[in-house]
Design a protein around this motif. Structure first.
Motif, PDB file in Angstrom:
ATOM      1  N   ASP A   1     -23.664 -21.882   4.497  1.00 47.08           N
ATOM      2  CA  ASP A   1     -24.193 -22.969   5.320  1.00 47.08           C
ATOM      3  C   ASP A   1     -25.220 -22.476   6.338  1.00 47.08           C
ATOM      4  OD1 ASP A   1     -24.024 -25.844   5.931  1.00 47.08           O
ATOM      5  OD2 ASP A   1     -23.373 -25.140   7.894  1.00 47.08           O
ATOM      6  N   LEU A   2     -24.945 -21.338   6.970  1.00 49.22           N
ATOM      7  CA  LEU A   2     -25.883 -20.846   7.992  1.00 49.22           C
ATOM      8  C   LEU A   2     -27.185 -20.361   7.365  1.00 49.22           C
ATOM      9  CD1 LEU A   2     -23.507 -18.980  10.478  1.00 49.22           C
ATOM     10  CD2 LEU A   2     -24.370 -21.323  10.621  1.00 49.22           C
ATOM     11  N   VAL A   3     -27.091 -19.714   6.207  1.00 43.57           N
ATOM     12  CA  VAL A   3     -28.314 -19.283   5.523  1.00 43.57           C
ATOM     13  C   VAL A   3     -29.142 -20.506   5.127  1.00 43.57           C
ATOM     14  CG1 VAL A   3     -29.218 -18.190   3.419  1.00 43.57           C
ATOM     15  CG2 VAL A   3     -27.390 -17.079   4.724  1.00 43.57           C
ATOM     16  N   ALA A   4     -28.467 -21.525   4.594  1.00 45.86           N
ATOM     17  CA  ALA A   4     -29.177 -22.756   4.223  1.00 45.86           C
ATOM     18  C   ALA A   4     -29.812 -23.400   5.449  1.00 45.86           C
ATOM     19  CB  ALA A   4     -28.219 -23.731   3.551  1.00 45.86           C
ATOM     20  N   LYS A   5     -29.077 -23.399   6.550  1.00 42.92           N
ATOM     21  CA  LYS A   5     -29.573 -24.015   7.786  1.00 42.92           C
ATOM     22  C   LYS A   5     -30.806 -23.266   8.311  1.00 42.92           C
ATOM     23  CE  LYS A   5     -27.291 -26.111  11.786  1.00 42.92           C
ATOM     24  NZ  LYS A   5     -26.019 -26.132  12.542  1.00 42.92           N
ATOM     25  N   ALA A   6     -30.781 -21.952   8.170  1.00 41.46           N
ATOM     26  CA  ALA A   6     -31.910 -21.142   8.643  1.00 41.46           C
ATOM     27  C   ALA A   6     -33.147 -21.351   7.780  1.00 41.46           C
ATOM     28  CB  ALA A   6     -31.524 -19.666   8.654  1.00 41.46           C
ATOM     29  N   LEU A   7     -32.940 -21.650   6.518  1.00 42.08           N
ATOM     30  CA  LEU A   7     -34.069 -21.655   5.579  1.00 42.08           C
ATOM     31  C   LEU A   7     -34.578 -23.032   5.203  1.00 42.08           C
ATOM     32  CD1 LEU A   7     -32.955 -18.851   3.137  1.00 42.08           C
ATOM     33  CD2 LEU A   7     -35.145 -18.923   4.336  1.00 42.08           C
ATOM     34  N   LEU A   8     -33.689 -23.994   5.060  1.00 44.78           N
ATOM     35  CA  LEU A   8     -34.060 -25.233   4.368  1.00 44.78           C
ATOM     36  C   LEU A   8     -34.329 -26.395   5.311  1.00 44.78           C
ATOM     37  CD1 LEU A   8     -31.420 -25.154   1.481  1.00 44.78           C
ATOM     38  CD2 LEU A   8     -33.795 -24.348   1.404  1.00 44.78           C
TER      39      LEU A   8
ATOM     40  N   LYS B   1     -27.620 -16.879  16.163  1.00 44.39           N
ATOM     41  CA  LYS B   1     -27.988 -18.027  16.999  1.00 44.39           C
ATOM     42  C   LYS B   1     -27.426 -19.317  16.414  1.00 44.39           C
ATOM     43  CE  LYS B   1     -32.325 -16.180  17.796  1.00 44.39           C
ATOM     44  NZ  LYS B   1     -33.757 -16.426  17.581  1.00 44.39           N
ATOM     45  N   LEU B   2     -27.516 -19.433  15.084  1.00 43.77           N
ATOM     46  CA  LEU B   2     -26.994 -20.633  14.433  1.00 43.77           C
ATOM     47  C   LEU B   2     -25.468 -20.676  14.484  1.00 43.77           C
ATOM     48  CD1 LEU B   2     -29.365 -20.895  11.349  1.00 43.77           C
ATOM     49  CD2 LEU B   2     -29.468 -22.163  13.497  1.00 43.77           C
ATOM     50  N   LYS B   3     -24.843 -19.509  14.389  1.00 48.28           N
ATOM     51  CA  LYS B   3     -23.369 -19.495  14.469  1.00 48.28           C
ATOM     52  C   LYS B   3     -22.906 -19.881  15.879  1.00 48.28           C
ATOM     53  CE  LYS B   3     -19.088 -16.958  13.753  1.00 48.28           C
ATOM     54  NZ  LYS B   3     -18.314 -18.112  13.264  1.00 48.28           N
TER      55      LYS B   3
ATOM     56  N   LEU C   1     -19.613 -21.181  18.178  1.00 50.00           N
ATOM     57  CA  LEU C   1     -19.570 -20.278  19.331  1.00 50.00           C
ATOM     58  C   LEU C   1     -19.271 -18.825  18.976  1.00 50.00           C
ATOM     59  CD1 LEU C   1     -20.324 -21.168  22.147  1.00 50.00           C
ATOM     60  CD2 LEU C   1     -17.919 -21.131  22.772  1.00 50.00           C
ATOM     61  N   GLU C   2     -18.172 -18.556  18.265  1.00 50.49           N
ATOM     62  CA  GLU C   2     -17.846 -17.159  18.032  1.00 50.49           C
ATOM     63  C   GLU C   2     -16.786 -16.983  16.953  1.00 50.49           C
ATOM     64  OE1 GLU C   2     -16.466 -15.983  22.012  1.00 50.49           O
ATOM     65  OE2 GLU C   2     -14.445 -15.967  21.222  1.00 50.49           O
ATOM     66  N   VAL C   3     -16.604 -15.723  16.569  1.00 49.93           N
ATOM     67  CA  VAL C   3     -15.554 -15.329  15.629  1.00 49.93           C
ATOM     68  C   VAL C   3     -14.207 -15.408  16.352  1.00 49.93           C
ATOM     69  CG1 VAL C   3     -14.613 -13.312  14.424  1.00 49.93           C
ATOM     70  CG2 VAL C   3     -17.064 -13.845  14.264  1.00 49.93           C
TER      71      VAL C   3
ATOM     72  N   LEU D   1     -26.617 -27.894  24.403  1.00 43.17           N
ATOM     73  CA  LEU D   1     -28.066 -27.800  24.183  1.00 43.17           C
ATOM     74  C   LEU D   1     -28.375 -26.849  23.027  1.00 43.17           C
ATOM     75  CD1 LEU D   1     -29.386 -27.640  27.878  1.00 43.17           C
ATOM     76  CD2 LEU D   1     -29.591 -29.573  26.295  1.00 43.17           C
ATOM     77  N   SER D   2     -27.622 -25.737  22.964  1.00 41.61           N
ATOM     78  CA  SER D   2     -27.895 -24.754  21.905  1.00 41.61           C
ATOM     79  C   SER D   2     -27.619 -25.358  20.531  1.00 41.61           C
ATOM     80  CB  SER D   2     -27.071 -23.476  22.117  1.00 41.61           C
ATOM     81  OG  SER D   2     -25.752 -23.630  21.638  1.00 41.61           O
ATOM     82  N   SER D   3     -26.631 -26.233  20.443  1.00 38.27           N
ATOM     83  CA  SER D   3     -26.386 -26.916  19.167  1.00 38.27           C
ATOM     84  C   SER D   3     -27.444 -27.986  18.908  1.00 38.27           C
ATOM     85  CB  SER D   3     -24.989 -27.543  19.183  1.00 38.27           C
ATOM     86  OG  SER D   3     -24.848 -28.394  18.072  1.00 38.27           O
ATOM     87  N   PHE D   4     -27.712 -28.829  19.885  1.00 38.83           N
ATOM     88  CA  PHE D   4     -28.713 -29.889  19.697  1.00 38.83           C
ATOM     89  C   PHE D   4     -30.068 -29.305  19.285  1.00 38.83           C
ATOM     90  CE2 PHE D   4     -26.199 -32.222  23.227  1.00 38.83           C
ATOM     91  CZ  PHE D   4     -25.269 -32.670  22.304  1.00 38.83           C
ATOM     92  N   ASP D   5     -30.451 -28.205  19.924  1.00 33.88           N
ATOM     93  CA  ASP D   5     -31.740 -27.550  19.613  1.00 33.88           C
ATOM     94  C   ASP D   5     -31.940 -27.373  18.106  1.00 33.88           C
ATOM     95  OD1 ASP D   5     -32.399 -27.256  22.274  1.00 33.88           O
ATOM     96  OD2 ASP D   5     -32.074 -25.081  22.351  1.00 33.88           O
TER      97      ASP D   5
END
Lengths: 401, 401
Positions: free
Chosen positions: A108-115, A262-264, A269-271, B132-136
């Protein structure tokens, strides 16, 4: 609630690809080839319970505090080492390893970064339904490339990229394909990297089954051939340890991972520190390799039962892929047969068996004469009995058309 | 890796709002008002360790298997009851409760469901930086509405909606605002629902601090006044139990939740069963209310120390909000003072104190004369000492301008 009002504010609903994927059956003797889950009888439950307790004891209250988007460096170091030892990826450090909430979040994060909407993505036909469910969210344009016995058809891939050089991403399951059961050959692994370099493509290599090989020799990962940082290698603990850990990990260039962090952060927020530390303790105090060897020993018997049963029971004209590992084989029937209809009209009510019909695994849902069969969730006897029923069903179906 | 090549395939990098948020200080006597984390000395660590063990014992190997995107119905039933008892939301069932990976994922999935590039969203000024970081990520157009002592300025909100009726979403932290410290009045809660109905707006009511009230009377949630299914109520276990559980929960109409489940499946497949069952066991065997009462007793002393210190040490012309709960107070200084510069040039190196400067909390980062002060992570003595230093710093700064 006034749904019409709300609908004007929410984006058009994309139908879920995952809802209703597995048919519900109320027959005591039903045999389900539908599973995508590992056999839970083989989980190292006691060792993992101990690992959780150890993690909490080691850090005390601090275990439960906020930590970081990256997760513990010790775990990422272990995984970097594993990437070098088992995946034949060179020069991997903790900074090249990112922990994700299952392999699904990696996708999902790779797709979000690219698409962005309309951006081009190549997927295999068939491909993993969960990946499609994530890609759908970003409204890309899908280009399907046929899956063959040695992996995706690279000639088709090349022709597609030549015609659509704007395509950004290739998503591939190279090892023990879900749902196809096949493994990409060495030559094709090299070829997709060459094409990626030529056409400025990013490759997402999804490998949840990679270490579950029961026969034959392991091949280097696609990432092994990557010279330009174009390949993102994605793995997961769901199939080799336990799904509820919801922990995947990817190997990529540091600059890529910085973007994904950044997307995660924005996504969740975090692991979760407690989970990551439990895995870390498990890996420190147990041999994951020995555990995987135990899995492979048992799964090998089940795979062989499936291969034997395919040969024994499937009528002429019906083909089945011959896996060397993983969870699945893929059966192709006469193109006049619709496996979705067959499932609900015949397989479930009359033969008391279930499979996942092919249309779920195609971006455009236009392939209706295949089925995915899982063999790791059933005993050899169940496999034999169930496949005999499938053979009867398909023999009858072939006679009717 | 050739980053330039990769950059042509990855979306333009949005600078992280979270990176470098907290200054690193190397002074042994430094006092940090920067925390956003709960005091870990107050975590019920033993009870939670027991709850994890109980969860594993109760379900055995099945604990660790795949489960569902929804998570255990028992936990959702408990939360539905809590929503009715504590949040004054009517007619809540397990089907109205969704579990998320921390409150952050609740924010992210709602934003994902609603916001396309350029879509309008109203946020308070200041507002929660993580939101904000999510909305961005979804590239919306922000409309900022000023935060006042009784919550957001509803006249400004109305004028904004009148001018931009296409705005889809209002994000608000109504209880013990992060970073503002203020609580929205009853009248304003009713007013924002009226405006939402009038302008076809969805409200995301983010309430991680709601149950951490140390003085005064609890107010009904905004969701309490919702008659058209427009309000999504979002809570979290991070501040009242432990952050590493990464478990938030939202209350919304069933049709909304069905949409959000599809996005959650695509994002990370499902709720981690082991965590959800551990929380479920904790809630069955412990009184969360009693635990929260313990937190509130301790935090109340710290809040009072902060209020006293503000009165005692802050020079004339500097204002501080007066919280009744939560984690923060908000200090506004002369508009000629830039609190980011002040932090790095004076506060950290000379006074050995740190705060989070205001520009991080504004969608357009154009407010530079405020600061967020946390009071729950420090002892009363530390608060007094640190605030004395801040008073000295601000007295000097006001003299220079």
């Amino acid at each position: 609630m006034d749904n019409k009002l709300f609908a004007t504010r929410v984006q058009p609903a994309v139908p879920s690809r995952l809802a209703g994927l597995f048919p519900v059956m109320n027959y005591p003797d039903a045999i389900k080839f539908t599973a995508g889950a590992p056999a839970e009888s083989l989980f190292p439950a006691d060792a993992m319970a101990q690992a959780y307790a150890d993690a909490m004891a080691a850090e005390g209250n601090h275990t439960f505090q906020y930590h970081t988007v990256q997760g513990p460096v010790e775990l990422r170091e272990r995984l970097a080492q594993r990437a070098m030892d088992k995946m034949q990826i060179d020069h991997v450090t903790a900074d090249n390893v990112m922990l994700t909430a299952g392999g699904q979040q990696g996708i999902d994060l790779v797709a979000k970064a690219l698409l962005n909407k309309g951006d081009g993505i190549v997927v295999e036909a068939p491909t993993y339904v969960g990946a499609l469910s994530s890609f759908d969210t970003y409204e890309p344009t899908y280009y399907e490339v046929e899956l063959e016995d040695d992996g995706l058809n690279t000639d088709q891939l090349e022709a597609t990229l030549k015609q659509h050089p704007e395509i950004k991403l290739l998503y591939t399951v190279a090892d023990f394909h879900n749902p196809g059961g096949v493994t990409m050959s060495l030559a094709e692994r090299q070829k997709v990297v060459e094409l990626a370099n030529q056409y400025n493509l990013i490759i997402l290599e999804d490998t949840p089954y990679r270490e579950l090989r029961y026969t034959g020799q392991s091949l280097p990962s696609i990432k092994h051939f990557d010279t330009e940082g174009r390949v993102i290698f994605l793995s997961s603990f769901s199939k080799i340890l336990m799904p509820t850990l919801r922990t995947g990990w990817l190997v990529a260039d540091k600059a890529v991972i910085q973007q994904l962090y950044k997307l995660k952060e924005a996504a969740d927020l975090e692991v979760p520190n407690i989970t990551a530390q439990a895995i870390n303790h498990y890996l420190a105090d147990n041999s994951l390799d020995e555990h995987i060897a135990r899995l492979n020993k048992e799964y090998k018997v089940r795979m062989q039962a499936m291969i034997d049963a395919c040969r024994k029971y499937l009528p002429a004209g019906v083909s089945a892929t011959k896996p060397e590992g993983g969870f699945f084989t893929w059966v192709t029937v006469n193109s006049a047969i619709n496996t979705t209809d067959l499932l609900y009209n015949e397989a479930t009510p009359n033969q008391h068996i279930a499979y996942v019909p092919s249309k779920n695994f195609y971006a455009y849902k236009d392939h209706t004469n295949g089925m995915r069969l899982n063999f790791t969730g059933l005993t050899p006897t169940e496999i034999d009995t169930g496949m005999k029923r499938l053979g009867t069903l398909l023999t009858q179906a072939e006679q009717i058309i």
